[in-house]
Structure formats: C-alpha cells, structure tokens
Design a protein around this motif. Structure first.
Motif, PDB file in Angstrom:
ATOM      1  N   LEU A  57       0.834  -1.208   0.000  1.00 22.59           N
ATOM      2  CA  LEU A  57       0.000   0.000   0.000  1.00 22.59           C
ATOM      3  C   LEU A  57       0.870   1.261   0.000  1.00 22.59           C
ATOM      4  CD1 LEU A  57      -2.706   1.415   0.163  1.00 22.59           C
ATOM      5  CD2 LEU A  57      -2.791   0.886   2.608  1.00 22.59           C
ATOM      6  N   LEU A  76      -8.673   6.717   0.684  1.00 25.91           N
ATOM      7  CA  LEU A  76      -8.008   5.614  -0.008  1.00 25.91           C
ATOM      8  C   LEU A  76      -8.782   4.350   0.349  1.00 25.91           C
ATOM      9  CD1 LEU A  76      -5.462   5.135  -1.731  1.00 25.91           C
ATOM     10  CD2 LEU A  76      -4.153   4.978   0.388  1.00 25.91           C
ATOM     11  N   GLU A  77      -9.384   3.752  -0.676  1.00 29.70           N
ATOM     12  CA  GLU A  77     -10.143   2.509  -0.478  1.00 29.70           C
ATOM     13  C   GLU A  77      -9.396   1.396  -1.196  1.00 29.70           C
ATOM     14  OE1 GLU A  77     -14.450   4.784  -0.735  1.00 29.70           O
ATOM     15  OE2 GLU A  77     -14.274   2.689  -1.402  1.00 29.70           O
ATOM     16  N   THR A  78      -8.896   0.453  -0.430  1.00 29.87           N
ATOM     17  CA  THR A  78      -7.924  -0.512  -0.959  1.00 29.87           C
ATOM     18  C   THR A  78      -8.452  -1.929  -0.861  1.00 29.87           C
ATOM     19  OG1 THR A  78      -6.186   0.950  -0.139  1.00 29.87           O
ATOM     20  CG2 THR A  78      -5.541  -1.284  -0.732  1.00 29.87           C
ATOM     21  N   ARG A  79      -8.192  -2.710  -1.897  1.00 25.44           N
ATOM     22  CA  ARG A  79      -8.435  -4.150  -1.855  1.00 25.44           C
ATOM     23  C   ARG A  79      -7.106  -4.862  -2.079  1.00 25.44           C
ATOM     24  NH1 ARG A  79     -12.645  -5.592   0.635  1.00 25.44           N
ATOM     25  NH2 ARG A  79     -12.501  -7.648  -0.333  1.00 25.44           N
ATOM     26  N   PHE A  80      -6.798  -5.783  -1.195  1.00 23.79           N
ATOM     27  CA  PHE A  80      -5.582  -6.586  -1.340  1.00 23.79           C
ATOM     28  C   PHE A  80      -5.971  -7.885  -2.047  1.00 23.79           C
ATOM     29  CE2 PHE A  80      -4.958  -3.785   2.268  1.00 23.79           C
ATOM     30  CZ  PHE A  80      -3.686  -3.291   2.060  1.00 23.79           C
TER      31      PHE A  80
ATOM     32  N   ILE B  52       1.345   6.061   5.046  1.00 22.07           N
ATOM     33  CA  ILE B  52       1.092   4.661   5.419  1.00 22.07           C
ATOM     34  C   ILE B  52       1.056   4.507   6.935  1.00 22.07           C
ATOM     35  CG2 ILE B  52       3.498   3.880   5.458  1.00 22.07           C
ATOM     36  CD1 ILE B  52       0.362   1.928   4.278  1.00 22.07           C
ATOM     37  N   ILE B  83      -5.238  -9.563   5.611  1.00 27.30           N
ATOM     38  CA  ILE B  83      -5.963  -8.314   5.428  1.00 27.30           C
ATOM     39  C   ILE B  83      -6.424  -8.276   3.976  1.00 27.30           C
ATOM     40  CG2 ILE B  83      -3.818  -7.005   5.004  1.00 27.30           C
ATOM     41  CD1 ILE B  83      -5.330  -4.595   6.252  1.00 27.30           C
ATOM     42  N   VAL B  84      -7.689  -7.998   3.792  1.00 26.60           N
ATOM     43  CA  VAL B  84      -8.230  -7.999   2.428  1.00 26.60           C
ATOM     44  C   VAL B  84      -8.690  -6.623   1.979  1.00 26.60           C
ATOM     45  CG1 VAL B  84      -8.870 -10.408   2.349  1.00 26.60           C
ATOM     46  CG2 VAL B  84     -10.472  -8.759   3.316  1.00 26.60           C
ATOM     47  N   GLY B  85      -8.912  -5.718   2.927  1.00 26.13           N
ATOM     48  CA  GLY B  85      -9.365  -4.403   2.518  1.00 26.13           C
ATOM     49  C   GLY B  85      -9.103  -3.374   3.581  1.00 26.13           C
ATOM     50  N   SER B  86      -9.001  -2.126   3.150  1.00 26.59           N
ATOM     51  CA  SER B  86      -8.761  -1.034   4.086  1.00 26.59           C
ATOM     52  C   SER B  86      -9.304   0.252   3.472  1.00 26.59           C
ATOM     53  CB  SER B  86      -7.255  -0.909   4.351  1.00 26.59           C
ATOM     54  OG  SER B  86      -6.999   0.168   5.229  1.00 26.59           O
ATOM     55  N   ILE B  87     -10.001   1.004   4.293  1.00 25.59           N
ATOM     56  CA  ILE B  87     -10.506   2.309   3.855  1.00 25.59           C
ATOM     57  C   ILE B  87     -10.015   3.350   4.850  1.00 25.59           C
ATOM     58  CG2 ILE B  87     -12.553   3.712   3.391  1.00 25.59           C
ATOM     59  CD1 ILE B  87     -14.090   1.095   2.903  1.00 25.59           C
ATOM     60  N   VAL B  88      -9.379   4.386   4.346  1.00 26.51           N
ATOM     61  CA  VAL B  88      -8.908   5.440   5.248  1.00 26.51           C
ATOM     62  C   VAL B  88      -9.400   6.790   4.744  1.00 26.51           C
ATOM     63  CG1 VAL B  88      -6.675   5.611   4.048  1.00 26.51           C
ATOM     64  CG2 VAL B  88      -6.912   6.538   6.362  1.00 26.51           C
ATOM     65  N   THR B  89      -9.777   7.619   5.694  1.00 24.28           N
ATOM     66  CA  THR B  89     -10.075   9.030   5.413  1.00 24.28           C
ATOM     67  C   THR B  89      -9.130   9.866   6.262  1.00 24.28           C
ATOM     68  OG1 THR B  89     -12.392   8.555   4.978  1.00 24.28           O
ATOM     69  CG2 THR B  89     -11.831  10.834   5.470  1.00 24.28           C
ATOM     70  N   PHE B  90      -8.387  10.740   5.597  1.00 20.91           N
ATOM     71  CA  PHE B  90      -7.482  11.655   6.304  1.00 20.91           C
ATOM     72  C   PHE B  90      -8.160  13.021   6.454  1.00 20.91           C
ATOM     73  CE2 PHE B  90      -4.519   8.715   4.205  1.00 20.91           C
ATOM     74  CZ  PHE B  90      -3.599   8.442   5.213  1.00 20.91           C
TER      75      PHE B  90
END
Lengths: 131, 151
Positions: A57, A76-80, B52, B83-90
């Motif tokens: 990432l 940031l919307e992420t798929r691994f 990050i 871990i399959v997904g992550s959403i972040v808002t800054f």
C-alpha cells in the motif's frame, strides 16, 4: 489533467527481503512468512518471503505523492488481491477518474510482473491547504 | 478430511469490542525516514510522516497486539490471518513526533464460504487516530480468518 489521464508509474524494480525485515519491525509483526522462505513453503504459499500488505500500500501512496506533489490524500479505499514476493518487480499505476476544483479522484493499482494485480484502490486527493 | 461448516464453531461474539489504545503512538522521525527509504522515496522535510502510518499507528496504537487481536476471534496468528481491505479518510496529514491516540471497535464478523479458503470469517473493525480530541484519520480494515475444523 483530465479523466482518463494515466499516472506516471512508481516502479519497484525488486522487492527487497531486507526491506521486509525492516517492515517486520515497523509493524511489530514477526510473522515468518515475511522473513523466511521455508515458512512460506511450509504454509503452501510459495517459495519466497511475502511482502507485507501495508508495504504494498505504501507503494501506491508513493505513486500518489509522485503524481500529486502539491496535494494531500483524502481517502483511499484498498483491496488486497494477491501477494508480492521477494525479488518481484512491481509497478504502481493508475488513471484519473474525475477532476474537480480542489481535487482529483483516481483508480490506482499495484501490478506484479508476471503475477497479476496485487492491490487495487480508489483514491482522492485535494490541494494542500497548509502553509 | 476437509472441514465442513458443522465441524467449526460459530464465529465468536466480538461485535462492539472496544479497541482503544492505552497510550499514544508516536511516529519517530528516524523510523519514518527509514520507512520512506525502504519504499524508495526520501522523507518529507516538513515534518509530515509517510501516510502509510495511518495503518501502522492505528494497528500498533490500539489496545491489542496483532496476536492478541487475532485471539479475540479465537484465531492463532500463526495460522495466517489476511488483510483484504482497508478504507482510510485523512482529515490532516500525519506528523512525526506527535502523540496520536487510537480509539476504535470491532464492527462485525461474518461467516463466509470461499472456494479457495473454505470456511472463513470476515471481520471489520474501525480505528480513529486522534491528536488530542481531534480526529486526524479514520481507518476501517477488513481481515479474513480462515477456519479449520476442530481435530
């Protein structure tokens, strides 16, 4: 910059096992699949250490910093989707989806040479407000 | 013999478990520099940290280590959580040498079947990174816990 514009790629020529050891410290994660090829074999996941997902990432974030040096990331919307292994060459790329007055929305990804798409994401960035 | 759903206990009741950290997480300037260089870039010269750190700071600043976190889900970290997904808002860029507090909770756990992984639980949890009382980033992560039958 308009919708469809391709981003300048951020390239990692060879994912470093030494960097994986550093990331094990950054993440306080001693999982041996990031450190020991034998552990990867034993888990049936391949034959080389597996790069940490957050490191992958970070390459995408570097792509955004490279292309939008005067902007900050908002979302940031992420798929691994898959693994990146030690020695892999990977390319972070993307294209612009939308351009607004204060920001840009993009679709971005991390592709591994010969290994497919490891990470995919949608990102939005906006003009930096701080002095 | 492959595990079937009947062999595997139901997912644990984890929704709502609080993950607030006990002490703040500080992004050290020298570590930030090493992290930046490990990814092929130079650190910023304006006191901002690599973004990050939204992931690292929330993960390390919450109440539990990764192993303890997995144990909440009756899962051994050695069995390979993913871990399959992550959403972040800054809301603002992250900065080095700034104490950030972590607040959060487990949102959900859902039992699913995967052709590749068999029975698995998908867990979502949310963590916020605060500078004092001000939220600087909010993260929602999704992890998979592949399940094995009891032996």
């Amino acid at each position: 910059m308009t919708p469809g514009t391709l981003l300048t790629p951020f390239v990692v020529e060879a994912v470093s096992p030494g960097a994986m050891r550093e990331w094990s410290v950054f993440l306080a994660d001693p999982n041996p699949i990031h450190l020991d090829a034998e552990a990867v074999r034993a888990a049936g996941l391949g034959d080389r250490p597996i790069n940490q997902g957050p490191a992958n990432l970070a390459y995408l974030i570097n792509l955004l910093s490279l292309n939008f040096p005067e902007m900050d990331i908002v979302t940031l919307e992420t798929r691994f989707n898959g693994n990146v292994f030690a020695g892999d060459r990977c390319v972070a790329g993307g294209h612009v989806i939308e351009v607004g007055e204060t920001g840009v929305r993009c679709e971005i990804w991390l592709d591994v040479d010969g290994g497919g798409r490891a990470v995919s994401a949608n990102a939005s960035v906006r003009k930096r407000a701080r002095p | 013999m492959n595990a079937t759903q009947d062999d595997i206990p139901p997912p644990p009741e984890v929704r709502g478990i609080v993950l607030d950290g006990a002490e703040p997480y500080v992004i050290k300037a020298d570590e930030n520099a090493a992290l930046c260089r490990s990814t092929g870039i130079e650190p910023a010269g304006d006191g901002t940290a690599h973004p990050i750190y939204h992931f690292i700071a929330t993960q390390l600043g919450m109440k539990h280590s990764v192993a303890e976190f997995c144990a909440l889900f009756d899962f051994d970290v050695a069995d390979g959580p993913m871990i399959v997904g992550s959403i972040v808002t800054f809301h603002t860029p992250l900065r080095v040498e700034t104490p950030y507090w972590v607040r959060g909770e487990i949102l959900s756990i859902t039992r699913k079947q995967s052709r590749k992984l068999g029975t698995m639980d998908v867990a979502d949890y949310r963590l916020a990174l605060l500078d004092g009382e001000t939220s600087v980033a909010e993260v929602t992560n999704s992890w998979i816990f592949p399940r094995k039958a009891r032996t």
